[in-house]
Design a protein around this motif. Sequence first.
Motif, mmCIF file in Angstrom:
data_model
loop_
_atom_site.group_PDB
_atom_site.id
_atom_site.type_symbol
_atom_site.label_atom_id
_atom_site.label_comp_id
_atom_site.label_asym_id
_atom_site.label_seq_id
_atom_site.Cartn_x
_atom_site.Cartn_y
_atom_site.Cartn_z
ATOM 1 N N ARG A 49 1.098 -1.536 0.184
ATOM 2 C CA ARG A 49 0.266 -0.497 -0.211
ATOM 3 C C ARG A 49 0.526 1.108 0.272
ATOM 4 N N TYR A 50 0.565 2.032 -0.683
ATOM 5 C CA TYR A 50 1.041 3.716 -0.906
ATOM 6 C C TYR A 50 0.355 4.991 -1.409
ATOM 7 N N LEU A 51 0.947 6.211 -1.261
ATOM 8 C CA LEU A 51 0.102 6.682 -2.021
ATOM 9 C C LEU A 51 0.862 7.539 -2.410
ATOM 10 N N LYS A 52 0.530 8.401 -4.172
ATOM 11 C CA LYS A 52 1.160 9.126 -4.694
ATOM 12 C C LYS A 52 0.741 11.152 -4.542
ATOM 13 N N GLU A 53 2.059 12.002 -4.333
ATOM 14 C CA GLU A 53 1.376 13.160 -4.015
ATOM 15 C C GLU A 53 0.895 13.868 -5.469
ATOM 16 N N GLY A 54 -0.255 14.506 -4.859
ATOM 17 C CA GLY A 54 -1.636 15.250 -5.519
ATOM 18 C C GLY A 54 -3.061 14.389 -5.480
ATOM 19 N N GLN A 55 -2.948 12.751 -4.599
ATOM 20 C CA GLN A 55 -3.458 11.964 -4.768
ATOM 21 C C GLN A 55 -4.878 13.355 -3.554
#
Length: 83
Positions: A49-55
Amino acid sequence: MQRREGIVKWFKDERGYGRIMLDGQDGNHVFVHFSGIRPDSIRFPNGFRYLKEGQRVSFHLVEHPQSTDSQRWTATDVEIISD
């Protein structure tokens, strides 16, 4: 517990943590750890699990008064709303 919204400011995949701009306001950040991101077999087929800049994300905000200022507020039950 009310859900909040924010925008991912940054997330370090290799370390598993990052920052979310609370209500999209730069300067008002909360800590996020990969364990607080909801599992999603379609978005994260390998379980990582990870996130991306701007989400844009929604989450529950939890206070940890004993923690340092940078991790006092933590996002949990994080759900990605849009990329």
